[in-house]
Design an enzyme around this catalytic site. Structure first.
Site, PDB file in Angstrom:
ATOM      1  N   LYS A 110      -1.749  -7.448  -9.053  1.00  0.00           N
ATOM      2  CA  LYS A 110      -2.744  -7.387  -7.667  1.00  0.00           C
ATOM      3  C   LYS A 110      -2.227  -5.948  -6.983  1.00  0.00           C
ATOM      4  O   LYS A 110      -1.099  -6.241  -6.057  1.00  0.00           O
ATOM      5  CB  LYS A 110      -2.694  -8.641  -6.963  1.00  0.00           C
ATOM      6  CG  LYS A 110      -3.915  -8.536  -6.073  1.00  0.00           C
ATOM      7  CD  LYS A 110      -3.643  -9.480  -4.507  1.00  0.00           C
ATOM      8  CE  LYS A 110      -2.736  -8.586  -3.713  1.00  0.00           C
ATOM      9  NZ  LYS A 110      -3.673  -7.319  -2.996  1.00  0.00           N
ATOM     10  N   PHE A 140       0.696  -1.365  -0.077  1.00  0.00           N
ATOM     11  CA  PHE A 140       0.104   0.060  -0.056  1.00  0.00           C
ATOM     12  C   PHE A 140       0.971   1.243  -0.199  1.00  0.00           C
ATOM     13  O   PHE A 140       0.564   2.369  -0.283  1.00  0.00           O
ATOM     14  CB  PHE A 140      -0.900   0.060   1.144  1.00  0.00           C
ATOM     15  CG  PHE A 140      -0.153   0.527   2.694  1.00  0.00           C
ATOM     16  CD1 PHE A 140      -0.134   1.649   2.911  1.00  0.00           C
ATOM     17  CD2 PHE A 140       0.208  -0.442   3.451  1.00  0.00           C
ATOM     18  CE1 PHE A 140       0.586   2.358   3.922  1.00  0.00           C
ATOM     19  CE2 PHE A 140       1.038  -0.076   4.681  1.00  0.00           C
ATOM     20  CZ  PHE A 140       1.222   1.274   4.743  1.00  0.00           C
ATOM     21  N   SER A 194       5.665  -7.096   2.923  1.00  0.00           N
ATOM     22  CA  SER A 194       6.303  -7.222   4.520  1.00  0.00           C
ATOM     23  C   SER A 194       7.182  -8.713   4.414  1.00  0.00           C
ATOM     24  O   SER A 194       6.885  -9.309   3.440  1.00  0.00           O
ATOM     25  CB  SER A 194       5.230  -7.376   5.447  1.00  0.00           C
ATOM     26  OG  SER A 194       4.254  -8.211   4.997  1.00  0.00           O
ATOM     27  N   GLU A 198      -4.990  -3.784  -1.634  1.00  0.00           N
ATOM     28  CA  GLU A 198      -6.429  -3.623  -1.570  1.00  0.00           C
ATOM     29  C   GLU A 198      -7.035  -2.533  -0.890  1.00  0.00           C
ATOM     30  O   GLU A 198      -8.159  -1.879  -0.753  1.00  0.00           O
ATOM     31  CB  GLU A 198      -7.089  -4.916  -0.889  1.00  0.00           C
ATOM     32  CG  GLU A 198      -6.832  -5.352   0.402  1.00  0.00           C
ATOM     33  CD  GLU A 198      -5.759  -5.919   0.328  1.00  0.00           C
ATOM     34  OE1 GLU A 198      -4.640  -5.973  -0.145  1.00  0.00           O
ATOM     35  OE2 GLU A 198      -5.607  -7.104   1.305  1.00  0.00           O
ATOM     36  N   CYS A 200       9.780   1.514   3.448  1.00  0.00           N
ATOM     37  CA  CYS A 200      10.837   0.534   3.724  1.00  0.00           C
ATOM     38  C   CYS A 200      12.187   1.019   3.883  1.00  0.00           C
ATOM     39  O   CYS A 200      12.901   0.412   4.595  1.00  0.00           O
ATOM     40  CB  CYS A 200      10.878  -0.330   2.466  1.00  0.00           C
ATOM     41  SG  CYS A 200      11.271   0.316   0.889  1.00  0.00           S
TER      42      CYS A 200
HETATM   43  P1  NAD Z   1       1.769  -6.756   3.026  1.00  0.00           P
HETATM   44  O1  NAD Z   1       2.807  -7.738   3.061  1.00  0.00           O
HETATM   45  O2  NAD Z   1       0.709  -6.643   3.972  1.00  0.00           O
HETATM   46  O3  NAD Z   1       1.028  -6.461   1.753  1.00  0.00           O
HETATM   47  C1  NAD Z   1       1.895  -6.653   0.442  1.00  0.00           C
HETATM   48  C2  NAD Z   1       0.752  -7.123  -0.472  1.00  0.00           C
HETATM   49  O4  NAD Z   1       0.768  -8.724  -0.153  1.00  0.00           O
HETATM   50  C3  NAD Z   1      -0.495  -6.669  -0.699  1.00  0.00           C
HETATM   51  O5  NAD Z   1      -0.934  -6.672  -2.047  1.00  0.00           O
HETATM   52  C4  NAD Z   1      -1.257  -7.718  -0.061  1.00  0.00           C
HETATM   53  O6  NAD Z   1      -2.654  -7.756  -0.336  1.00  0.00           O
HETATM   54  C5  NAD Z   1      -0.668  -8.774  -0.025  1.00  0.00           C
HETATM   55  N1  NAD Z   1      -0.928  -9.739   0.975  1.00  0.00           N
HETATM   56  C6  NAD Z   1      -1.240  -9.327   2.329  1.00  0.00           C
HETATM   57  N2  NAD Z   1      -1.331 -10.282   3.282  1.00  0.00           N
HETATM   58  C7  NAD Z   1      -0.898 -11.617   2.387  1.00  0.00           C
HETATM   59  C8  NAD Z   1      -0.963 -12.688   2.933  1.00  0.00           C
HETATM   60  N3  NAD Z   1      -1.121 -13.135   4.086  1.00  0.00           N
HETATM   61  N4  NAD Z   1      -0.825 -13.834   1.917  1.00  0.00           N
HETATM   62  C9  NAD Z   1      -0.685 -13.337   0.401  1.00  0.00           C
HETATM   63  N5  NAD Z   1      -0.633 -12.238   0.209  1.00  0.00           N
HETATM   64  C10 NAD Z   1      -0.678 -11.149   1.063  1.00  0.00           C
HETATM   65  O7  NAD Z   1       2.614  -5.153   3.032  1.00  0.00           O
HETATM   66  P2  NAD Z   1       1.920  -3.614   3.135  1.00  0.00           P
HETATM   67  O8  NAD Z   1       1.480  -3.449   4.655  1.00  0.00           O
HETATM   68  O9  NAD Z   1       1.051  -3.474   1.834  1.00  0.00           O
HETATM   69  O10 NAD Z   1       3.168  -2.821   2.728  1.00  0.00           O
HETATM   70  C11 NAD Z   1       4.193  -2.623   3.886  1.00  0.00           C
HETATM   71  C12 NAD Z   1       5.621  -3.525   3.808  1.00  0.00           C
HETATM   72  O11 NAD Z   1       6.090  -3.429   2.601  1.00  0.00           O
HETATM   73  C13 NAD Z   1       6.237  -3.193   4.906  1.00  0.00           C
HETATM   74  O12 NAD Z   1       7.273  -4.139   5.534  1.00  0.00           O
HETATM   75  C14 NAD Z   1       7.473  -2.466   3.966  1.00  0.00           C
HETATM   76  O13 NAD Z   1       8.850  -2.448   4.503  1.00  0.00           O
HETATM   77  C15 NAD Z   1       7.589  -3.178   2.857  1.00  0.00           C
HETATM   78  N6  NAD Z   1       7.933  -2.585   1.621  1.00  0.00           N
HETATM   79  C16 NAD Z   1       9.112  -2.954   1.185  1.00  0.00           C
HETATM   80  C17 NAD Z   1       9.902  -2.432   0.150  1.00  0.00           C
HETATM   81  C18 NAD Z   1      11.320  -2.802  -0.388  1.00  0.00           C
HETATM   82  O14 NAD Z   1      11.651  -2.295  -1.489  1.00  0.00           O
HETATM   83  N7  NAD Z   1      12.099  -3.597   0.340  1.00  0.00           N
HETATM   84  C19 NAD Z   1       9.066  -1.288  -0.531  1.00  0.00           C
HETATM   85  C20 NAD Z   1       7.830  -0.900  -0.098  1.00  0.00           C
HETATM   86  C21 NAD Z   1       7.476  -1.490   1.172  1.00  0.00           C
END
Ligand code: NAD
Length: 501
Positions: free
Chosen positions: A174, A150, A227, A177, A282
């Protein structure tokens, strides 16, 4: 009644008769502003079929034809900056200037993808043996599944997908959401830029869609940003289904400040890199590590008034420094992290929990929060907190500061502030992070360098942008060829395995 945010498949919005939906909020007001359609395996299956067909033709298009689309996309991004920034701010909560900053980085990534013909070309050697020449070519891998977080609704997708498309692949994406509208805006720009229908598809949804992408035999590669827990799952499941997977995950970024540093500059860098975008980046600096008691005391005195001066407000308040966090659940989880750090003995220096934003009583706001005397056994050190809570640690030596930085499970970005070149060099050589900063707040590289963390901040090979991204989205074929003259003798039979035949 709330409007429904749909999928985008084959160049148009795509709806299904029976569909699960989820709420989309405006974090600045706390209101539900729309519902988002949640896809299923069937939606992904339809998108993959469309993408495969369109991708086959797109993969054969000339470089010039593909570049023309990418150039046009860049122009359209610039022309639509206000609309895109509004779509980001409304659902994410970040301020409009911050959203425009994100878009600026997205445009950099798009500009770099205009170099696709150069970065994705193969190699050639002649006279390999007996008139034989060998060359390699990079071909698109096919349909790429993209799963994004997000916190950068446009930048992460843009840098990830533009290169994938530029080298000839088709996309099934995807988005998060929590921020689904920006995805539709982006898809419409691709169409307007002249991308053939079906090359770029959006399937909205949650884990069900992610699992469908990971399992679908028509998807060749998966790019994930999010994450660490989810990224590790995606890497393991995706590779077990024989896909190439690159997952860019969480960070806990340390800023080491040596006694000789420009402390005023370090203090400003910590506050901007620590609290920008409500710390939902991040690459945000999470922990400040001044070396020695005196440096810590002086730096603490410098940062406190700077943090207290930060203004929190709705995304469309031009005077706000940062906005709300993305969801009510996120705010609760950050509040829990604050309570736990107090229980574990952290010194709460600034408490942002009671913040009130006039006119927005239900927004998901948290004020900037600062702890001192954070130690490596505390959760505030161990876990990524995706909200405006930062900590000061107190290493007594440079060695200890490096050790604290390296013992963390994450290795996204690390920063040092010093005037001493030797110390800076030691830091960049010894610290195990993918991106290192010296006297800069956020070591986010420009789009023509590779982006990606180390340790548990990345799973799989490849980088998010830079030349490695082009490599990730292509497969290599190597050709050995010989063109005999009409009167050449036929090659004699030889069963030896002789490379110079
Ligand atoms: P998230 O992991 O909750 O969600 C990321 C994506 O995965 C979303 O599209 C979500 O719908 C999906 N998702 C969520 N839970 C899931 C599950 N149990 N099974 C399968 N898919 C699932 O992350 P977020 O809260 O949207 O974003 C923040 C995180 O992203 C932080 O940890 C941040 O550090 C990381 N991030 C990393 C970078 C990088 O380049 N390393 C860049 C931006 C964000």
């Amino acid at each position: 009644m709330s409007s429904l945010i749909e999928h985008f498949i084959a160049g148009t919005t795509y709806s299904e008769p029976r569909t699960r939906t989820g709420a989309v909020h405006n974090p600045s007001t706390g209101e539900e502003i729309a519902r988002c359609a949640y896809g299923s395996f069937a939606t992904v299956d339809h998108a993959v079929m469309v993408a495969k067909e369109a991708g086959r033709r797109w993969g054969r298009a000339s470089h010039a034809a593909r570049q023309a689309v990418i150039y046009k996309l860049r122009e359209l991004m610039i022309a639509n900056l206000d609309t895109l920034a509004e779509a980001i701010g409304r659902e994410h909560g970040k301020t409009i200037p911050d959203a425009k900053g994100e878009l600026g980085r997205a445009i950099e990534g798009i500009e770099f993808a205009c170099n696709a013909p150069h970065v994705a070309k193969g190699e050639y050697a002649n006279n390999v043996g007996g008139d034989i020449e060998v060359f390699s070519m990079r071909r698109p891998i096919g349909v790429v599944g993209c799963i994004t977080p997000f916190n950068f609704p446009i930048m992460v997708p843009a840098v990830m997908m533009t290169m994938a498309v530029a080298v000839g692949n088709a996309i099934v994406w995807k988005p998060s959401e929590k921020v689904p509208s920006a995805a539709l805006e982006f898809a419409r720009l691709w169409k307007e830029a002249g991308l053939p229908d079906g090359v770029f598809n959006v399937v909205q949804g949650d884990k069900e869609v992610v699992d469908a992408i990971l399992e679908h035999p028509g998807i060749a590669g998966v790019s994930f940003v999010g994450s660490t827990t989810v990224g590790e799952y995606i890497y393991q499941k995706g590779t077990s289904h024989n896909k190439r997977v690159a997952a860019f995950t969480g960070g806990k970024n340390h800023m080491v400040v040596l006694p000789d540093a420009d402390l005023e500059a370090a203090a400003s860098a910590f506050v901007s890199a620590g609290f920008g975008s409500s710390s939902q980046r991040c690459m945000a600096v999470s922990l400040l590590l001044p070396v020695g008691h005196e440096t810590a005391e002086r730096l603490r005195d410098l940062i406190i008034p700077k943090i207290q001066a930060l203004k929190v407000g709705p995304y469309n308040d031009a005077s706000a420094d940062f906005g709300a966090v993305v969801s009510r659940e996120s705010r609760t989880s950050v509040e829990r992290a604050i309570s736990r750090c107090i229980e574990e003995g952290g010194e709460l220096v600034i408490d942002g929990r009671e913040i009130e934003i006039p006119g927005h009583p239900n927004g998901f706001y948290l004020g900037p929060t600062l702890f001192d005397r954070v130690t490596t056994d505390m959760h505030l050190y161990k876990e990524e907190v995706f909200g405006p809570v930062r900590g000061i640690m107190r290493p007594t030596s440079f060695e200890e500061a490096i050790e604290i930085t390296n013992m963390h499970e994450y290795g996204n970005g690390s920063v040092i502030f010093t005037r001493d070149g030797k110390s800076a060099h030691r830091f960049m050589m010894e610290v195990e992070s993918g991106m290192i900063g010296v006297n800069v707040p956020v070591p986010l590289p420009s789009a023509y360098f590779n982006f990606g963390g180390l340790r548990r901040s990345k799973f799989g090979e490849g980088h998010l942008y830079g030349p490695d991204a082009a490599r990730f989205y292509t497969k290599i074929k190597t050709v050995s060829q010989r063109w005999p003259e009409p009167d050449d003798r036929a090659l004699p039979i030889s069963l030896a395995f002789n490379p110079s035949a």
